[in-house]
Design an enzyme around this catalytic site. Structure first.
Site, PDB file in Angstrom:
ATOM      1  N   ALA A  12       1.381  -0.819  -0.210  1.00  0.00           N
ATOM      2  CA  ALA A  12       0.046  -0.568   0.317  1.00  0.00           C
ATOM      3  C   ALA A  12       0.979   1.565   0.046  1.00  0.00           C
ATOM      4  CB  ALA A  12      -0.759  -0.058   1.361  1.00  0.00           C
ATOM      5  N   ILE A  13       1.748   1.038  -0.543  1.00  0.00           N
ATOM      6  CA  ILE A  13       3.004   2.513  -0.590  1.00  0.00           C
ATOM      7  C   ILE A  13       2.383   3.284  -2.025  1.00  0.00           C
ATOM      8  CG2 ILE A  13       5.390   3.509  -0.911  1.00  0.00           C
ATOM      9  CD1 ILE A  13       5.547   0.844   1.628  1.00  0.00           C
ATOM     10  N   HIS A  15       4.548   4.820  -4.441  1.00  0.00           N
ATOM     11  CA  HIS A  15       6.110   5.287  -4.871  1.00  0.00           C
ATOM     12  C   HIS A  15       6.646   5.885  -5.616  1.00  0.00           C
ATOM     13  CE1 HIS A  15       7.370   1.083  -3.199  1.00  0.00           C
ATOM     14  NE2 HIS A  15       5.935   0.164  -4.000  1.00  0.00           N
ATOM     15  N   LYS A  72      13.196  -5.678  -2.347  1.00  0.00           N
ATOM     16  CA  LYS A  72      13.547  -4.288  -1.854  1.00  0.00           C
ATOM     17  C   LYS A  72      13.438  -4.174   0.061  1.00  0.00           C
ATOM     18  CE  LYS A  72      11.522  -2.213  -4.809  1.00  0.00           C
ATOM     19  NZ  LYS A  72       9.963  -1.259  -5.338  1.00  0.00           N
ATOM     20  N   ARG A 118       3.741 -11.155  -5.192  1.00  0.00           N
ATOM     21  CA  ARG A 118       3.578 -10.308  -6.768  1.00  0.00           C
ATOM     22  C   ARG A 118       4.065 -11.203  -8.123  1.00  0.00           C
ATOM     23  NH1 ARG A 118       6.207 -10.220  -2.012  1.00  0.00           N
ATOM     24  NH2 ARG A 118       8.430  -9.046  -1.761  1.00  0.00           N
ATOM     25  N   ILE A 133       3.539  -6.657 -13.763  1.00  0.00           N
ATOM     26  CA  ILE A 133       3.367  -5.479 -13.159  1.00  0.00           C
ATOM     27  C   ILE A 133       3.778  -5.641 -11.619  1.00  0.00           C
ATOM     28  CG2 ILE A 133       1.768  -3.269 -12.992  1.00  0.00           C
ATOM     29  CD1 ILE A 133       2.869  -4.337 -15.542  1.00  0.00           C
ATOM     30  N   CYS A 143     -10.644  -5.652  17.629  1.00  0.00           N
ATOM     31  CA  CYS A 143     -11.044  -7.542  17.835  1.00  0.00           C
ATOM     32  C   CYS A 143     -11.285  -8.736  16.984  1.00  0.00           C
ATOM     33  CB  CYS A 143     -12.344  -7.261  18.813  1.00  0.00           C
ATOM     34  SG  CYS A 143     -13.861  -7.028  18.159  1.00  0.00           S
ATOM     35  N   CYS A 185     -18.650  -7.338  16.796  1.00  0.00           N
ATOM     36  CA  CYS A 185     -19.270  -6.692  15.716  1.00  0.00           C
ATOM     37  C   CYS A 185     -19.818  -7.707  14.859  1.00  0.00           C
ATOM     38  CB  CYS A 185     -18.236  -5.825  15.083  1.00  0.00           C
ATOM     39  SG  CYS A 185     -16.841  -6.274  13.820  1.00  0.00           S
TER      40      CYS A 185
END
Ligand SMILES: Cc1cc2nc3c(=O)[nH]c(=O)nc-3n(C[C@H](O)[C@H](O)[C@H](O)COP(=O)(O)OP(=O)(O)OC[C@H]3O[C@@H](n4cnc5c(N)ncnc54)[C@H](O)[C@@H]3O)c2cc1C
Lengths: 467, 410
Positions: free
Chosen positions: A59-60, A62, A261, A322, A346, A448, A453
């Site tokens: 979730a970066i 870049h 990386k 990936r 990709i 939790c 929930c």
């Protein structure tokens, strides 16, 4: 607005069929949908958009500072960073401009930093800076002992991968593209037009885009090309409790080695801290399980970088695959004779590059004879804000005053209201399962994991979808 | 921020601890006593424990019945219960909380706050159990709500991780929901429950108990298909099942406590308190499962009631005690509550938990190497599934300027 998940597919041919509704396929469909004359199909094997690599990454957003200069990837990541950054601001996709620190833990790594700064500059990233240990520890007071310095990359940011994919797909569908879920392509044939045999019957298209992610090589071979093989490279990740968020301010990266990386520690836009990923080359494209060894190795690394992190509770564990190809670049190829574009390999930068890939691929499609026709900017969309750095519905007195459902919290850990769940169920691309609902609202994603929930959320989901 | 509304006492959490505190306070004329509960109904965890085991020996009750009695008592005494309202965070001031509910955000200032936010079970992720992420993975809390509050379908073959009281309750709920319980799996060498309960499950209901066994992997795509189990000798087996329930291993729901900067106890992970349930933050008290996840509901309710006494003293102007002297435990003891000694606030007793069974335990209470107290417990008394009680008679021997008090078995 057409989203289907069952039944027969339309018999009339589409102008373009995009196979794969990951972040890249959705971005391409969105870009094509800017051309109102085109009939577009977005085809996905699973029951939701973004269910493959797109949902389980780091979730970066870049900058592309460490890409290999001159590659297509370097260019598209650099462009994509700007494009997605601006799109996110318009759409409400949360982005936090945290910056990254490449932390050197020994003399060799320290010596590598100036070269990395030069490489960054060659990739168009001119604002990096070297930090000595004092300034490094001032910026990251909880960093483990022994760091010698760092390269600061201010542009690296964190982003929400789920609502990015959702925004693209929603905009494409609202602009007229057809999204066909639960539609796995089994065979592909070309005889002046494309004939795709799918789990839901045959679909015809004049032009084809292969954005099938981990399966792009299979589809490519079905069309007679043997250019690359996708090796799934598994990345396991740990998500730490929101209480860990105050421990880290930047994305903390290791100095890259030949092996990749490496393991990072990064804030998430949801207010958690991410530790990962591992890098394991596998041969099973479904092996998204975590392993005891993988998790132990991550904790070991995490303990060094941020000792206090491993004292906090783990909120979630996941693994993503990936699409490694053995090539140090994307495998984006136009086959004009076949009216076909392959978007393969990709790797771990596709989220960032998605919009630039879409623009590039649209250009390639035009080169295969597709008449794009006029452009009409699609209606803007707004995605639900899942980011903690921006006001969430429960924090907005105005929203709650207009509709008390936004003040009625259902998922307490993540502070998700009944109003948000209702909205997700009524949205253009509604979730078809609890996992999809989680990615649209964060319901059940907290510490939790449903103890409080879970049953209530399931009740709302089943009532709202009649399932 | 909106102007704060003022009450006398704000109780966060309408479980046994919060409700008992509110009832006592309202009855004693503490003024405006308000209880905030984020769920749609008051009662806390017992609300969805449809089994017996609550109340007293002489008056056994089911969880929902117990929850109802406590709720009625609090209301009868004059406390205001506000459900669907979540306390989010502290605003500036000693006892000021920001809240949200269908009526919107609000700031509530109180002369005293009682935190009674309970506990939750560690879910699969927090236990770092590897494997795929299929559907069919529960904690007892989610399972009980799904079955008893919503009548949801669970699965057909279930494995229960854990073998303590709550694990057996989970097994009962699974059977009530029509699922077969394949096995209870515990890393311990024996079940952490009364012998009668363990035998009943094994002999009369035919539920195997796998001891010294660890669930090492979850299997299945979409839906759980089995769990891999490693036995002590290294052998692994797969138990086919479509449901697994992770039970026990409770942690306090201490979000508000941490956000408020309250000092936490390393053993309990809940706020550290003295014998009168004062936390480190003036005006803020804590009681119930938040302090020690988890003791029986009656213990939580008793603590709530006792905390009420200290709240009344505070409202009457009693000074807030200093941090006092921490009370720590040595392994195999795992935790002790209360875990602070401040002058003039001895509890009726301390509660301890041990991590391993002890045959003829002697508890030693020492400060800076000085023996303050020695207690020999009855044979068989010290088992992990039951609390040990330790008298507080040694409190007047504690040197308020000295180091921590340590309780050990040797
Ligand atoms: C499955 C299970 C079986 C059990 N079986 C038994 C049994 O047979 N017998 C027995 O004696 N005990 C049993 N127990 C233990 C018993 O339920 C607990 O001791 C008791 O519930 C503790 O009470 P409490 O008030 O401290 O916490 P809880 O009952 O957990 O109540 C805390 C309340 O605080 C609310 N809250 C939390 N944060 C906020 C906030 N920020 N704003 C507003 N509200 C908030 C919560 O929603 C909750 O309602 C069992 C527990 C479980 C989980």
């Amino acid at each position: 607005m057409t989203v289907t998940a069952a039944g027969a597919l339309p018999a009339t041919p589409y102008d373009v069929a995009v196979v794969g509704a990951g972040v890249v396929g959705c971005a391409i469909a969105r870009e094509l949908a800017r051309h109102p004359r085109l009939r577009i199909a977005l085809i996905e094997a699973q029951d939701d958009v973004g269910q493959g690599t797109s949902k389980a990454n780091t979730a970066i957003l870049h900058t592309g500072f460490d890409a290999t200069p001159g590659t297509l990837e370097a260019r598209l990541v650099h462009e994509g960073h700007t494009l997605l950054g601006a799109y996110a601001a318009r759409t409400g996709i949360p982005v936090e401009r945290t910056g990254a620190l490449l932390v050197a833990w020994d003399a060799e790594q320290l010596a590598a930093l100036p070269r990395l700064a030069e490489k960054a500059a060659r990739n168009g990233c001119h604002d990096t800076g070297l930090l000595g240990p004092e300034e490094l520890y001032a910026r990251e007071p909880h960093l483990g002992p022994g760091a010698l310095g760092a390269l600061h990359v201010p542009g690296e940011s964190v982003v929400c991968p789920w609502t990015t994919t959702l925004a693209y797909a929603t905009q494409a569908v609202r602009a007229g593209a057809d999204l066909h879920l639960n539609t796995a392509v089994r065979e592909a044939g070309w005889d002046g037009g494309h004939r795709l045999t799918t789990s839901r019957g045959t679909l015809y298209a004049r032009h084809l885009v292969n954005a099938a992610g981990l399966h792009a090589d299979t589809l490519d071979r079905a069309l007679g090309h043997d250019d690359f093989t996708v090796t799934p490279r598994r990345g396991q990740l740990l998500v730490y409790d929101k209480f860990a968020r105050s421990l880290v301010r930047h994305i903390l990266l290791p100095v890259p080695t030949a092996l990749g990386k490496g393991v990072l520690v990064a804030p998430t836009v949801y207010g958690n801290v991410l530790l990962g990923p591992t890098a394991e080359d596998l041969d099973d494209k479904h092996a998204t399980g975590s392993t005891a060894d993988g998790l132990a190795a991550l904790r070991e690394k995490g303990r060094r970088v941020l000792p206090a992190l491993v004292e906090e509770e783990v909120t979630a564990v996941y693994a993503g695959l990936r699409a490694a190809t053995g090539h140090e670049d994307y495998r984006i190829t136009a086959h004009p004779g076949q009216a076909y574009v392959t978007v393969g390999g990709i790797r771990s930068t596709g989220l960032t590059a998605s919009m630039a890939i879409a623009a590039h691929v649209t250009g390639l499609l035009a080169g295969t004879g597709l008449d794009l026709g006029p452009v009409r900017e699609p209606e803007p969309v707004t995605v639900p804000n899942l980011g903690e750095a921006f006001p969430r519905p429960y924090q907005r007195a105005d929203l709650i005053a207009a509709d008390p459902e936004y003040g009625t919290l259902v998922c307490h850990c993540e502070r998700v209201s009944r109003g948000e769940i209702r909205d997700a169920l009524a949205s253009t691309i509604p979730p078809r399962g609890l996992e999809g609902l989680r990615r649209r609202t964060r319901a059940r994603a907290g510490r939790c994991q449903g103890f409080y929930c879970g049953a209530a959320v399931r009740e709302l989901f089943e009532r709202g979808t009649g399932s | 921020m909106t102007a704060a509304r003022h009450v006398d006492v704000l109780v966060v959490g309408a479980g046994p601890a919060g409700l008992a505190a509110a009832a006592r306070l309202a009855a004693a004329g503490a003024g405006r006593v308000e209880v905030l509960e984020r769920e749609t109904a008051p009662g806390g965890v017992p609300r969805h424990c449809a089994h017996g085991g609550f109340g007293t020996w002489t008056r056994p009750l089911t969880g929902p019945r117990y929850a109802r009695l406590l709720t009625e008592a609090a209301e009868r005494a004059g406390a205001t219960l506000r459900t669907g309202v979540t306390a989010l965070d502290w605003a500036s001031g000693h006892a000021v909380l920001g809240t949200v509910g269908p009526g919107g955000p609000e700031t509530v200032a109180a002369r005293a706050v009682v935190l009674a936010t309970g506990a939750r079970e560690r879910p699969r992720a927090a236990r770092l159990v590897p494997g795929t992420r299929p559907a069919g993975v529960y904690t007892t809390g989610e399972l009980q709500q799904a079955v008893h509050l919503y009548g949801q379908h669970i699965g057909t073959r279930a494995v229960v991780a854990g073998a303590e009281d709550v694990s057996y309750a989970a097994a009962g709920t699974l059977r009530a929901a029509g699922a077969e319980v394949v096995a209870l799996v515990t890393e311990d060498p024996r079940a952490r429950t009364g012998r009668a309960r363990a035998q009943a499950a094994r002999l009369y209901r035919g539920i195997p108990l796998l001891t010294s066994a660890t669930i090492t992997e979850l299997l299945g795509r979409g839906r759980l298909s089995g769990v891999r189990v490693r036995h002590r000798d290294g052998r692994t087996t797969v138990l086919p099942c479509d449901t697994v329930v992770f039970t026990g291993d409770f942690v306090p729901d201490h979000e508000l406590a941490r956000r408020g900067g309250l000092v936490l106890d390393p053993g309990t992970r809940g706020p550290a308190t003295d014998g009168a349930w004062h936390t480190s933050r003036p005006g803020v008290f804590a009681a119930g499962s938040l302090l020690h996840a988890v003791e029986p509901a009656r213990t939580a309710a008793l603590e709530g009631a006792r905390a009420a006494r200290a709240v009344l003293d505070h409202l009457a102007g009693a000074p807030w005690p200093g941090p006092g002297v921490p009370v720590l435990v040595s392994a195999p003891l795992r935790r002790i509550t209360p875990n602070r000694v401040t002058p003039g606030t001895p509890p009726e007793h301390h509660l301890l938990r041990t991590g391993a069974p002890l045959s003829r335990p002697v508890l030693y209470v020492r400060q800076d190497g000085r023996l303050l107290h020695r207690a020999r417990l009855g044979p068989g008394a010290a088992v992990p599934h039951r609390a040990l009680t330790l008298t507080a008679r040694w409190h007047d021997r504690v040197d308020p300027g000295g180091g921590p008090v340590r309780v050990s078995t040797g």
